[in-house]
Design a protein around this motif. Structure first.
Motif, mmCIF file in Angstrom:
data_model
loop_
_atom_site.group_PDB
_atom_site.id
_atom_site.type_symbol
_atom_site.label_atom_id
_atom_site.label_comp_id
_atom_site.label_asym_id
_atom_site.label_seq_id
_atom_site.Cartn_x
_atom_site.Cartn_y
_atom_site.Cartn_z
ATOM 1 N N LEU A 119 55.517 28.941 48.477
ATOM 2 C CA LEU A 119 54.497 28.973 49.514
ATOM 3 C C LEU A 119 53.150 29.255 48.875
ATOM 4 O O LEU A 119 53.053 30.073 47.965
ATOM 5 C CB LEU A 119 54.819 30.080 50.534
ATOM 6 C CG LEU A 119 53.800 30.356 51.632
ATOM 7 C CD1 LEU A 119 53.744 29.182 52.613
ATOM 8 C CD2 LEU A 119 54.141 31.638 52.367
ATOM 9 N N THR A 120 52.141 28.577 49.352
ATOM 10 C CA THR A 120 50.768 28.858 48.940
ATOM 11 C C THR A 120 49.953 29.153 50.183
ATOM 12 O O THR A 120 49.949 28.363 51.134
ATOM 13 C CB THR A 120 50.161 27.666 48.178
ATOM 14 O OG1 THR A 120 50.924 27.457 46.980
ATOM 15 C CG2 THR A 120 48.709 27.934 47.807
ATOM 16 N N LEU A 121 49.297 30.293 50.183
ATOM 17 C CA LEU A 121 48.386 30.659 51.263
ATOM 18 C C LEU A 121 46.976 30.329 50.803
ATOM 19 O O LEU A 121 46.453 30.969 49.894
ATOM 20 C CB LEU A 121 48.493 32.145 51.597
ATOM 21 C CG LEU A 121 49.859 32.645 52.057
ATOM 22 C CD1 LEU A 121 49.840 34.160 52.216
ATOM 23 C CD2 LEU A 121 50.249 31.980 53.364
ATOM 24 N N GLY A 122 46.365 29.321 51.398
ATOM 25 C CA GLY A 122 45.011 28.937 51.022
ATOM 26 C C GLY A 122 43.983 29.898 51.586
ATOM 27 O O GLY A 122 44.239 30.608 52.559
ATOM 28 N N ASN A 123 42.824 29.938 50.933
ATOM 29 C CA ASN A 123 41.718 30.804 51.355
ATOM 30 C C ASN A 123 42.173 32.253 51.516
ATOM 31 O O ASN A 123 41.801 32.935 52.470
ATOM 32 C CB ASN A 123 41.089 30.296 52.654
ATOM 33 C CG ASN A 123 40.501 28.924 52.460
ATOM 34 O OD1 ASN A 123 39.841 28.658 51.459
ATOM 35 N ND2 ASN A 123 40.756 28.036 53.391
ATOM 36 N N TYR A 124 42.988 32.707 50.586
ATOM 37 C CA TYR A 124 43.494 34.078 50.633
ATOM 38 C C TYR A 124 43.006 34.844 49.425
ATOM 39 O O TYR A 124 43.245 34.393 48.301
ATOM 40 C CB TYR A 124 45.028 34.076 50.660
ATOM 41 C CG TYR A 124 45.602 35.456 50.863
ATOM 42 C CD1 TYR A 124 45.851 35.921 52.136
ATOM 43 C CD2 TYR A 124 45.839 36.293 49.791
ATOM 44 C CE1 TYR A 124 46.359 37.198 52.335
ATOM 45 C CE2 TYR A 124 46.340 37.563 49.979
ATOM 46 C CZ TYR A 124 46.611 38.010 51.252
ATOM 47 O OH TYR A 124 47.103 39.270 51.443
ATOM 48 N N PRO A 125 42.352 35.955 49.527
ATOM 49 C CA PRO A 125 41.945 36.554 50.789
ATOM 50 C C PRO A 125 40.688 35.914 51.398
ATOM 51 O O PRO A 125 40.453 36.062 52.586
ATOM 52 C CB PRO A 125 41.691 38.010 50.435
ATOM 53 C CG PRO A 125 41.328 38.004 48.994
ATOM 54 C CD PRO A 125 42.057 36.829 48.388
ATOM 55 N N VAL A 126 39.912 35.187 50.564
ATOM 56 C CA VAL A 126 38.735 34.509 51.103
ATOM 57 C C VAL A 126 38.664 33.081 50.559
ATOM 58 O O VAL A 126 38.866 32.126 51.290
ATOM 59 C CB VAL A 126 37.425 35.281 50.790
ATOM 60 C CG1 VAL A 126 36.220 34.540 51.338
ATOM 61 C CG2 VAL A 126 37.471 36.691 51.360
ATOM 62 N N THR A 127 38.403 32.948 49.271
ATOM 63 C CA THR A 127 38.204 31.606 48.706
ATOM 64 C C THR A 127 39.276 31.204 47.696
ATOM 65 O O THR A 127 39.288 30.077 47.240
ATOM 66 C CB THR A 127 36.837 31.514 47.999
ATOM 67 O OG1 THR A 127 36.798 32.485 46.958
ATOM 68 C CG2 THR A 127 35.698 31.741 48.986
ATOM 69 N N THR A 128 40.162 32.118 47.340
ATOM 70 C CA THR A 128 41.225 31.798 46.384
ATOM 71 C C THR A 128 42.522 31.512 47.157
ATOM 72 O O THR A 128 42.499 31.390 48.372
ATOM 73 C CB THR A 128 41.426 32.958 45.389
ATOM 74 O OG1 THR A 128 41.763 34.140 46.131
ATOM 75 C CG2 THR A 128 40.176 33.214 44.578
ATOM 76 N N ALA A 129 43.611 31.418 46.468
ATOM 77 C CA ALA A 129 44.911 31.213 47.102
ATOM 78 C C ALA A 129 45.906 32.230 46.553
ATOM 79 O O ALA A 129 45.728 32.755 45.452
ATOM 80 C CB ALA A 129 45.417 29.800 46.835
#
Length: 138
Positions: A119-129
């Motif tokens: 799983l990849t969470l995009g924009n986590y916590p803001v601009t990274t993954a």
């Protein structure tokens, strides 16, 4: 009922919640193995050079922290730390491992060690993954 938001809750408040949740979970999970483990590397002066921390929960090893000092990088210390903590987890009955890592951290490293991105969470916590990776240990 009174709702109270605490921006800096005490450790006692957090532990009380954790105890209640564990009590609830025990009905479903029983007395599964739960253990915190760590492995550290020191120099001759007992200065910490690297380390890994993890939790064992049932048949799962959860890698929490893996750090190697700048002076020790490129010496395969991270690989050795990971392999040793995995071996320990296997000796304790673990069949699986998981870890999460930011996009600017160590995804390629974990993939070289046999982990697969689930799983990849995009924009986590803001601009990274954040990538969540798993590995079969046995």
């Amino acid at each position: 009922m009174i709702f109270e938001l605490k921006e800096d809750p005490s450790q006692k408040d957090i532990e009380a919640l954790r105890a209640e949740l564990l009590s609830f979970n025990q009905v479903f999970l029983g007395d599964i193995q739960e253990q915190t483990v760590a492995l550290f590397v020191y120099d001759d002066n007992k200065q910490k050079l690297a380390g890994i921390t993890a939790e064992i929960l049932g048949e799962w090893l959860m890698i929490k922290l893996l750090w190697v000092s700048e002076v020790c990088r490129k010496q395969k210390i991270a690989s050795r730390l990971l392999a040793e903590i995995e071996d320990y987890a296997i000796s304790r009955g673990c069949l699986h491992a998981h870890v999460d890592t930011f996009s600017f951290q160590a995804k390629p490293f974990y993939e070289k060690q046999g982990y697969q991105c689930q799983l990849t969470l995009g924009n986590y916590p803001v601009t990274t993954a954040m990538h969540i990776l798993t590995k079969q240990l046995k």
